[in-house]
Design a protein around this motif. Structure first.
Motif, mmCIF file in Angstrom:
data_model
loop_
_atom_site.group_PDB
_atom_site.id
_atom_site.type_symbol
_atom_site.label_atom_id
_atom_site.label_comp_id
_atom_site.label_asym_id
_atom_site.label_seq_id
_atom_site.Cartn_x
_atom_site.Cartn_y
_atom_site.Cartn_z
ATOM 1 N N PRO A 114 -0.295 -61.538 -2.938
ATOM 2 C CA PRO A 114 -0.069 -60.655 -1.808
ATOM 3 C C PRO A 114 -0.910 -61.182 -0.690
ATOM 4 O O PRO A 114 -1.644 -61.992 -0.686
ATOM 5 N N GLN B 181 -1.562 -55.968 3.315
ATOM 6 C CA GLN B 181 -1.561 -54.606 2.432
ATOM 7 C C GLN B 181 -0.961 -53.611 3.333
ATOM 8 O O GLN B 181 -1.706 -53.533 4.502
ATOM 9 N N THR C 54 0.504 -53.804 -1.991
ATOM 10 C CA THR C 54 0.360 -55.082 -1.338
ATOM 11 C C THR C 54 1.740 -55.660 -1.005
ATOM 12 O O THR C 54 2.632 -55.153 -1.741
ATOM 13 N N LEU C 55 1.731 -56.571 -0.179
ATOM 14 C CA LEU C 55 2.838 -57.266 0.409
ATOM 15 C C LEU C 55 2.710 -58.662 0.139
ATOM 16 O O LEU C 55 1.772 -59.393 0.303
ATOM 17 N N HIS C 56 3.941 -59.225 -0.430
ATOM 18 C CA HIS C 56 4.214 -60.747 -0.506
ATOM 19 C C HIS C 56 5.064 -61.211 0.561
ATOM 20 O O HIS C 56 5.743 -60.746 1.099
#
Length: 476
Positions: free
Chosen positions: A180, A183, A188-190
């Motif tokens: 990630p 967030q 969480t962000l990829h």
């Protein structure tokens, strides 16, 4: 294999490729020229943030094209194994020292198994997935894209065949970060993005401007098609490669009108006014001995307003037409008269317009505009749709038209917001840094002792950034 629809200068085919191939064993670079190829201030040292992603683009000059005897142009480096082996070992040393997340190479000698094996072993052992693609008609060279599997995974990979005058190809990859990067309230962000590696036709003469423009147009068409068919959320698009054209060219202006920014120019705050008063950066010394800046890493963020692709393309073609008319030293009135041809009225007819474009070699010539492309141009120029182009329409669409900065029809009103998470939130990129090697190229100089290639190596570092996008991107 999928055949592109609506093609003109080129019929572009698209082929799915295998995702993920690893290689073992190490082949050491038996060369002592590391001092030449390894910068003392590489991007690895400049930027160590683990959430950042680094890109390197490098035309490594295929041995089949490298001239080694000024008195005998037919002699090439490919005739001397020790020469091409040593130089490519040095190139690999420089790439591994830089250790970018993604490497995009052009003029990769796909026709030589020993060289291919060397790159596969050394880059594979260093943790890269490799994707190679040969140019059509057995040209001997092609593209190589390497993705570091410790940081990134390849979701999809496709090969684009332009099947055009220069047998050009491109690679399109949908890539996602392993870990990630940011967030929000949802978790969480990829990081996800699309990357293209390509090498455009060299502009041997001005008649090839339209071919080069069409090559870029075809690539962008396929990027849009890929996004639609795979129902992708908004994400950055990165175009890497040897564009064989400078900041003054039609391709550069066309990409700018589509919302792309040059990462090197952005990182170093280069502007047209700066270039007018300072020595502009260069990245290539061509076979004619001229030095110019032709290698780019382009970035288009998901919040970037973009014109309809068809509109940008028409404006770029009108810009080429204007260039040809001014090259003939025609004034505004003379140019309008030229377009009118034998028409005694105060307007340009459909037939007159076609004949004028034929005379400047934009239609009815090999690699020229097809009928549908001409029809699209006509529809853009005939603003009121009355069947003729009057003087005001000529001024608006052709003579006074530019291929401007991104803008106008902003169908996604976007802004950055690091705190609010919505269904329109996307992760884009900020350009953190960009560097050319050899460093003299940044000051407009080409060092005589540089022999890795006839191109400089360009590396850019991007960091993730949250962006909010209202509406959807326009695909036309």
């Amino acid at each position: 294999m999928v055949v592109a629809s609506g093609s003109g200068v080129a019929n572009l085919n698209l082929r799915k490729g295998k995702v993920g191939s690893s290689y073992n064993n190490v082949m050491k670079g038996g060369d002592n020229s590391d001092s030449e190829c390894c910068s003392s201030s590489s991007m690895v040292e400049v930027e160590r943030n683990p959430s950042c992603i680094s890109f390197t683009t490098f035309n490594i000059l295929a041995p089949i094209y490298k001239r080694i005897d000024p008195k005998n142009q037919s002699r090439r480096e490919s005739d001397s194994r020790s020469s091409w082996l040593s130089r490519n070992q040095s190139i690999l040393n420089s790439l591994l020292a830089e250790s970018s997340s993604i490497m995009c190479l052009q003029e990769f000698w796909v026709g030589n198994e020993e060289l291919v094996h060397m790159y596969e072993e050394r880059l594979g052992d260093a943790g890269y997935h490799l994707f190679k693609l040969a140019r059509t008609n057995n040209r001997g060279d092609g593209l190589l894209t390497a993705i570091h599997k410790e940081y990134l995974s390849v979701v999809n990979y496709q090969e684009l065949f332009l099947n055009d005058f220069g047998d050009r190809v491109a690679q399109l990859l949908h890539v996602q970060s392993i870990g990630p990067v940011l967030q929000n309230q949802m978790g969480t962000l990829h990081q996800e993005f699309l990357i293209v590696n390509t090498h455009l036709l060299f502009p041997h003469d001005s008649s090839l401007c339209i071919v080069r423009l069409h090559q870029v147009h075809q690539i962008l068409q396929y990027v849009e098609l890929f996004q639609r068919e795979n129902r992708l959320k908004p994400m950055p698009i990165i175009l890497c490669g040897d564009w064989n054209g400078s900041k003054r060219g039609h391709v550069y202006k066309f990409l700018r009108s589509q919302g792309f920014v040059s990462s090197y120019d952005s990182a170093n705050q280069y502007t047209d006014s700066y270039a007018d008063s300072h020595k502009q950066w260069v990245s290539h010394r061509n076979h004619r001995g001229n030095i110019c800046g032709v290698d780019f890493i382009w970035l288009c963020n998901p919040n970037q307003p973009r014109k309809p692709l068809k509109t940008s393309w028409a404006e770029a073609v009108f810009s080429i037409l204007k260039y040809q008319l001014r090259k003939a030293s025609l004034s505004e009135d003379d140019a309008f008269t030229f377009l009118k041809g034998d028409n005694c009225g105060d307007a340009v007819t459909y037939f007159n317009f076609y004949e004028a474009l034929r005379r400047v070699k934009l239609v009815d010539v090999p690699n020229g505009l097809c009928f549908q492309q001409f029809q699209d141009l006509w529809n853009q120029a005939d603003v009121d749709g009355n069947g003729v182009i009057d003087l005001e329409e000529f001024k608006q669409k052709i003579w006074n038209s530019t291929c401007p900065e991104p803008m106008l029809e902003s169908f996604s009103d976007c802004m950055e917001d690091a705190n609010t998470a919505t269904e329109h939130e996307a992760i884009g990129f900020k350009v953190k840094n960009a560097m050319l090697f050899p460093r003299e190229a940044e000051r407009g100089h080409w060092p005589e002792n540089y022999s890795l290639s006839d191109h400089a190596r360009l590396t850019a570092v991007f960091s993730p950034a949250k962006m909010r996008c209202y509406g959807s991107q326009n695909y036309s």
